[in-house]
Design a protein around this motif. Structure first.
Motif, short mmCIF file in Angstrom:
data_model
loop_
_atom_site.label_atom_id
_atom_site.label_comp_id
_atom_site.label_asym_id
_atom_site.label_seq_id
_atom_site.Cartn_x
_atom_site.Cartn_y
_atom_site.Cartn_z
N GLN A 320 19.10 33.09 -37.14
CA GLN A 320 19.43 32.21 -36.02
C GLN A 320 18.16 31.82 -35.27
O GLN A 320 17.29 32.66 -35.03
CB GLN A 320 20.40 32.91 -35.06
CG GLN A 320 21.71 33.34 -35.71
CD GLN A 320 22.44 32.19 -36.38
OE1 GLN A 320 22.57 31.11 -35.79
NE2 GLN A 320 22.89 32.40 -37.60
N PRO A 321 18.01 30.56 -34.88
CA PRO A 321 16.77 30.11 -34.22
C PRO A 321 16.50 30.88 -32.92
O PRO A 321 17.42 31.29 -32.21
CB PRO A 321 17.05 28.63 -33.93
CG PRO A 321 18.12 28.23 -34.90
CD PRO A 321 18.97 29.45 -35.10
N PHE A 322 15.23 31.08 -32.64
CA PHE A 322 14.78 31.70 -31.40
C PHE A 322 14.27 30.60 -30.47
O PHE A 322 13.58 29.68 -30.92
CB PHE A 322 13.64 32.68 -31.66
CG PHE A 322 14.01 33.85 -32.53
CD1 PHE A 322 14.35 35.07 -31.98
CD2 PHE A 322 14.03 33.73 -33.92
CE1 PHE A 322 14.68 36.16 -32.77
CE2 PHE A 322 14.36 34.81 -34.73
CZ PHE A 322 14.69 36.03 -34.14
N VAL A 323 14.57 30.71 -29.20
CA VAL A 323 14.04 29.78 -28.21
C VAL A 323 13.17 30.60 -27.26
O VAL A 323 13.66 31.39 -26.46
CB VAL A 323 15.14 29.05 -27.44
CG1 VAL A 323 14.53 28.12 -26.41
CG2 VAL A 323 16.03 28.27 -28.40
N ARG A 328 11.51 26.09 -29.87
CA ARG A 328 12.51 26.50 -30.85
C ARG A 328 11.79 26.96 -32.11
O ARG A 328 11.03 26.19 -32.71
CB ARG A 328 13.45 25.34 -31.16
CG ARG A 328 14.63 25.69 -32.08
CD ARG A 328 15.47 24.46 -32.33
NE ARG A 328 16.55 24.69 -33.25
CZ ARG A 328 17.76 25.13 -32.90
NH1 ARG A 328 18.01 25.36 -31.62
NH2 ARG A 328 18.71 25.31 -33.79
N SER A 330 12.04 29.19 -35.90
CA SER A 330 12.91 29.73 -36.94
C SER A 330 12.08 30.59 -37.89
O SER A 330 11.04 30.16 -38.40
CB SER A 330 13.58 28.59 -37.72
OG SER A 330 14.50 27.89 -36.90
#
Length: 644
Positions: A320-323, A328, A330
């Motif tokens: 799941q992508p990190f912010v 953003r 990945s």
């Protein structure tokens, strides 16, 4: 085996000062003063017991009885107070109350003596009481209170005796009170300073002990703590350990550090640690082993299917992508899992097998989980034999170079050959490069092997026409080693081969180890005049993020895009076309690998690819066959077709 929360550094910070609360300080001051106050009770008992004898010898009966009764009461009270202070954890309030009671009894004895024997010399007992109060009272407020009472009493009694006595003892009493106050302040200041220093030292020592076993960034147990816990679990006799060891390595972490800086990289590691902890059960021990490598000790019995689900859950949460700071990001995580005691009887064996499973995951199933199996055991055993044979191998005699043609569709002729390493071991027979290259990297022989193969390839290419280029592969360790790059430059210079006809091929994964270091090495080779080709393009994760930063002359698309034409024709054609257009926009050559059939050739031609490599134009061949291949073209532009 449970993870712990994050800890800060070792500096004395605000939370350290907050830790020294009033209650904590009072408790520690009580510990410091308890021996003093309790020890003071013994001379009090002795003095007020012994003084009874001269009272009866030197005074009338009624006077002796009055003074001795209070003395006896004081001695008994001192014994009781000493008993009350037996516990080393006596509270500050109790210590203060006991001290106050004892000082008041001594004050009462002083008053009693002056009342019975109303003589000026007896006022000296009040002066002594100032000093006793300063030495024994645990708090400044108690010292001030007792001193004021004693001072007022002494001045009042002196005034009652005569103006001369008042004048004489007024200065003495004030001086004694000030001396007692100064002594008390200095003594308690020193005690307080010592207590604060000790508390801070204890605080920092405890934090240092925590940091010695925990990662300062994520708060997870570190490598030392993790392996120590596992070894202890294995060594237990009462309950034999059964656990699964999972090693996790992030895919694509290096580009994050290089593109966004270490601050964002650290934020990413903290968030990754949080997600892994959240995905694990409470009894699982999660650790950060270093860099972007994590480990989990699963102390529960899990079936193969449950292990697959466990690994898939962690991989999915990391996917799941990190912010982070509005950016953003990945990445993915590859996982290798081994089981104790099935896959190993000690920590070294179990770690080695989990690491091998992780290696397989990163090589074949990035972003997925690989569980160590009997197949891997056989492979690991084979790797050991390969490494052993490689260590004793005669590199010059046993290794050779084969050459595969690279064809230019526009000019309809062979414009180069890729040098491919081959090993025919007298012990193992033929060993594939996918095995011995990795083994050479593991046992530290890759630099020597690269040098041997480069010399052989340059020697063979010396007789080729000037328009024919030579391509040589470099490993990740070659790029990371300044010594290896220097040796390569020296070998090229000594060969007399034109550096502009020499191309060094690197893979995306080799760059991922350290982009900046790889770029430095490639800049050196490019400055020498050599060309640089990016091999297996499209098999990595962050190609577009770094490709513009490297001194590239050619991009070789991953052969899977060509081989999948028969299965996913439209998708593969679109990808091939996109890569060809990217190369055109970047001003670099595009080469398609793995072309074996007429239909594959037509597909890559229509996509705009100019350079081809594959069995359609030639298999890997010896140096003599490569020269014959060039002669076979004989200026006609028609190569000898060697089909699979």
């Amino acid at each position: 085996m449970r993870g712990m929360q994050s800890t800060d550094g070792l500096a004395v910070a605000d939370d350290d000062l907050a830790y020294l609360s009033q209650s904590v300080l009072q408790r520690e001051v009580s510990k410091a003063f308890r021996p003093i106050v309790r020890g003071f009770m013994l001379p009090v008992v002795a003095f007020y017991t012994i003084v009874i004898i001269p009272n009866f010898l030197l005074s009338p009966l009624w006077e002796a009885t009055r003074m001795s009764s209070l003395s006896l009461l004081t001695a008994l009270a001192a014994l009781v107070c000493r008993s009350l202070l037996r516990s080393p954890d006596v509270s500050f309030a109790r210590l203060e109350a006991v001290g106050a009671a004892m000082l008041l009894l001594i004050y009462a004895n002083c008053c009693n003596v002056v009342y019975v024997l109303f003589q000026a010399p007896n006022l000296i007992y009040f002066l002594l009481l100032f000093i006793v109060t300063a030495a024994v009272a645990v708090s400044i407020r108690l010292i001030v209170a007792i001193s004021l009472v004693v001072l007022a009493t002494m001045l009042a009694v002196a005034y009652a005796m005569s103006p001369e006595v008042l004048l004489t003892y007024a200065f003495a009493s004030v001086a004694a009170a000030l001396a007692a106050g100064g002594l008390a302040i200095m003594t308690r200041g020193a005690v307080m300073k010592t207590v604060r220093a000790r508390l801070l030292a204890d605080r920092l020592r405890s934090r240092a002990e925590v940091l010695a076993d925990h990662d300062a960034l994520t708060g997870l147990p570190n490598r030392r703590c993790f392996f120590s816990c596992i070894e202890k679990a294995i060594a237990r006799d009462d309950a034999p350990a059964v656990f699964h060891l999972a090693l996790i390595d992030l895919d694509g972490f290096k580009p994050v550090n290089d593109l966004y800086g270490h601050a964002i990289g650290d934020e990413l590691l903290v968030e990754v640690a949080r997600r892994i902890r959240f995905a694990c059960a409470g009894e699982d021990m999660v650790s950060r082993l270093g860099g972007d490598e994590f480990a989990i000790a699963v102390s529960r019995r899990l079936s193969l299917a449950e292990l697959e689900m466990f690994g898939a859950r962690i991989c999915e949460t990391l996917r799941q992508p990190f912010v982070l700071s509005g950016i953003r990001i990945s990445v993915t995580g590859s996982i290798g899992i081994a089981h104790y005691p099935e896959n190993g009887r000690d920590l070294r064996q179990i770690y080695e097998r989990a690491d091998h499973a992780l290696y397989r995951a990163k090589r074949d199933r990035r972003g997925r989980t690989v569980i160590f199996s009997s197949e891997h055991e056989a492979e690991l055993s084979g790797n050991g034999r390969i490494e052993q044979a490689l260590r004793t191998a005669d590199l010059d005699a046993e290794f050779s170079v084969m050459f595969q043609p690279q064809h230019d569709l526009m000019r309809a002729r062979t414009t180069g050959f890729e040098a491919l390493a081959r090993w025919n071991s007298p012990i193992l027979g033929f060993v594939g490069p996918q095995h011995f290259i990795a083994a050479a990297e593991r046992c530290g022989l890759i630099e020597q092997l690269t040098a041997v193969l480069l010399r052989k390839a340059l020697s063979a290419a010396a007789g080729w026409p000037e328009h024919v280029r030579l391509s040589v592969n470099l490993s990740a360790l070659d790029l990371m080693s300044s010594r290896s790059i220097d040796d390569i430059c020296r070998i090229v210079g000594e060969s007399g081969f034109d550096p502009e006809r020499l191309t060094f091929e690197i893979t995306e994964t080799s760059i991922m180890h350290d982009i900046e270091k790889a770029k430095t090495s490639l800049d050196i080779l490019s400055g020498l005049g050599c060309r640089i080709a990016l091999d297996d393009f499209g098999s990595g994760y962050s190609s577009f993020a770094y490709i513009h930063r490297l001194p590239l002359n050619r991009i070789k698309m991953d052969r899977n895009f060509v081989t999948r034409l028969s299965e996913e024709e439209k998708v593969s054609r679109d990808i091939i076309r996109a890569i060809a257009e990217l190369c055109a926009n970047l001003g670099v050559e595009c080469l398609a690998e793995g072309v074996e059939t007429e239909s594959e050739l037509m597909a890559v031609r229509l996509a705009g690819v100019r350079y081809i490599q594959g069995y359609y134009f030639g298999r890997p061949q010896t140096a003599a066959d490569a020269l014959a291949h060039l002669e076979a073209e004989n200026g006609t532009g028609q190569p000898e077709m060697l089909r699979a």
